[in-house]
Write a protein that holds these residues in place. Structure first.
Motif, mmCIF file in Angstrom:
data_model
loop_
_atom_site.group_PDB
_atom_site.id
_atom_site.type_symbol
_atom_site.label_atom_id
_atom_site.label_comp_id
_atom_site.label_asym_id
_atom_site.label_seq_id
_atom_site.Cartn_x
_atom_site.Cartn_y
_atom_site.Cartn_z
ATOM 1 N N ARG A 13 0.804 -1.218 0.000
ATOM 2 C CA ARG A 13 0.000 0.000 0.000
ATOM 3 C C ARG A 13 0.842 1.277 0.000
ATOM 4 N NH1 ARG A 13 -5.411 0.186 1.083
ATOM 5 N NH2 ARG A 13 -6.447 -1.721 1.790
ATOM 6 N N LEU A 14 2.119 1.180 0.341
ATOM 7 C CA LEU A 14 2.913 2.394 0.509
ATOM 8 C C LEU A 14 2.917 3.293 -0.728
ATOM 9 C CD1 LEU A 14 5.957 1.099 2.581
ATOM 10 C CD2 LEU A 14 4.071 2.526 3.368
ATOM 11 N N PRO A 15 3.205 2.763 -1.929
ATOM 12 C CA PRO A 15 3.156 3.645 -3.105
ATOM 13 C C PRO A 15 1.770 4.242 -3.334
ATOM 14 C CG PRO A 15 4.367 1.629 -3.605
ATOM 15 C CD PRO A 15 3.702 1.416 -2.280
ATOM 16 N N GLN A 16 0.718 3.456 -3.051
ATOM 17 C CA GLN A 16 -0.648 3.951 -3.224
ATOM 18 C C GLN A 16 -0.938 5.096 -2.254
ATOM 19 O OE1 GLN A 16 -3.763 1.722 -1.322
ATOM 20 N NE2 GLN A 16 -5.104 1.895 -3.107
ATOM 21 N N ILE A 17 -0.525 4.931 -1.000
ATOM 22 C CA ILE A 17 -0.738 5.977 0.000
ATOM 23 C C ILE A 17 -0.013 7.252 -0.410
ATOM 24 C CG2 ILE A 17 -0.263 6.640 2.390
ATOM 25 C CD1 ILE A 17 -0.614 3.672 3.133
ATOM 26 N N ALA A 18 1.244 7.090 -0.821
ATOM 27 C CA ALA A 18 2.034 8.252 -1.217
ATOM 28 C C ALA A 18 1.405 8.966 -2.412
ATOM 29 C CB ALA A 18 3.462 7.818 -1.546
ATOM 30 N N GLN A 19 0.910 8.191 -3.371
ATOM 31 C CA GLN A 19 0.310 8.795 -4.558
ATOM 32 C C GLN A 19 -0.959 9.567 -4.209
ATOM 33 O OE1 GLN A 19 -0.993 5.995 -7.542
ATOM 34 N NE2 GLN A 19 -0.901 7.512 -9.176
ATOM 35 N N LEU A 20 -1.809 8.978 -3.374
ATOM 36 C CA LEU A 20 -3.062 9.637 -3.014
ATOM 37 C C LEU A 20 -2.823 10.912 -2.205
ATOM 38 C CD1 LEU A 20 -5.340 6.587 -2.122
ATOM 39 C CD2 LEU A 20 -5.575 8.127 -4.075
ATOM 40 N N LEU A 21 -1.734 10.925 -1.441
ATOM 41 C CA LEU A 21 -1.428 12.102 -0.627
ATOM 42 C C LEU A 21 -0.460 13.051 -1.322
ATOM 43 C CD1 LEU A 21 -1.114 10.461 2.909
ATOM 44 C CD2 LEU A 21 -3.060 11.692 1.937
ATOM 45 N N ASN A 22 -0.057 12.685 -2.553
ATOM 46 C CA ASN A 22 0.825 13.536 -3.359
ATOM 47 C C ASN A 22 2.152 13.809 -2.658
ATOM 48 O OD1 ASN A 22 1.455 14.980 -5.697
ATOM 49 N ND2 ASN A 22 0.770 16.925 -4.813
ATOM 50 N N VAL A 23 2.742 12.749 -2.103
ATOM 51 C CA VAL A 23 4.054 12.860 -1.473
ATOM 52 C C VAL A 23 4.925 11.716 -1.969
ATOM 53 C CG1 VAL A 23 3.174 13.970 0.609
ATOM 54 C CG2 VAL A 23 3.371 11.477 0.538
ATOM 55 N N ASP A 24 6.206 11.794 -1.651
ATOM 56 C CA ASP A 24 7.119 10.699 -1.948
ATOM 57 C C ASP A 24 7.049 9.685 -0.813
ATOM 58 O OD1 ASP A 24 10.008 9.392 -1.842
ATOM 59 O OD2 ASP A 24 9.730 10.176 -3.861
#
Length: 239
Positions: free
Chosen positions: A73-84
């Motif tokens: 989920r980490l890449p998905q979380i980062a993408q949804l929150l617009n962060v690295d």
């Protein structure tokens, strides 16, 4: 004599895991504080649950440091929150080992080898495997190796292994510009036999038909690397 916690882990390991859960919660909340659609306080758990499609109980654990999201989920979380992803876990995605907590392996599609994204694993998952720093992950989208790796499964390969042995191994090869999976074995005469699971290919090649030069644009088959592990996305598990 070394003591252990009730779950069987050593105290220092359990403490490190607890520290990281707290660290993630701090980073996660800090990122959410900057997100205009995520409220602070009591309503945050419900908003996080809705955003990521999880239960409020799970959201509460992420926010409080009692639990961590699944690694995928980490890449998905980062993408949804617009962060690295770095903002959530710390460290550098360019290194294989990230703060002794997560390991990043680069993932690419079978038809897009130049488009890499990090996939995060726990260091313990690599114990007793042949996965070493520099290994890459490829998501399969071809149907010619259904027994070994159906469409959607992941294969982990070592680009440092470009030779064929007398045992049957599976390799990632570049054939006429396409990445393919093939079983390969070296015969006693020194020839290389390649085969696919679907029975559409079983051919014998001379060693001169292959190259380890990634820049070669000739008719030779480029040996990208040998498969050292699989991640089965359907039916579960790894091999």
């Amino acid at each position: 004599m070394t003591s252990s916690s009730p779950d069987g882990s050593r105290p220092e390991t359990a403490q490190a895991e607890q520290d990281f859960r707290r660290f993630f919660a701090e980073q996660f909340n800090a990122v959410l504080d900057r997100h205009v659609h995520i409220p602070r306080g009591h309503g945050r758990g419900q908003a996080v649950a809705a955003l990521f499609g999880i239960t409020r109980a799970t959201a509460g654990k992420w926010l409080s440091g009692e639990g961590l999201p699944d690694l995928w989920r980490l890449p998905q979380i980062a993408q949804l929150l617009n962060v690295d992803v770095n903002e959530l876990v710390g460290g550098s995605t360019n290194a294989m080992l990230i703060d002794d907590r997560y390991i990043a392996l680069q993932l690419h599609g079978q038809d897009s080898p130049d488009e890499l994204m990090p996939l995060f694993l726990q260091p313990g998952t690599l114990q007793h495997t042949s996965i070493v720093p520099g290994c890459l992950i490829m998501q399969v989208n071809a149907t010619d190796m259904p027994t070994f790796a159906p469409v959607g499964d992941l294969v982990i390969y070592n680009p440092g292994i470009k030779w064929f042995g007398t045992g049957i191994d599976v390799y990632v090869l570049r054939v006429q510009g396409r990445y393919v999976l093939r079983r390969a074995v070296r015969t006693l005469r020194g020839d290389i036999v390649l085969s696919a699971d679907d029975g559409q290919m079983q051919e014998t090649f001379s060693p001169t038909d292959f190259t380890s030069d990634s820049g070669s644009e000739g008719p030779q088959i480029y040996v990208v690397g040998r498969v050292v592990a699989r991640v089965l996305t359907r039916g579960g598990g790894s091999a």
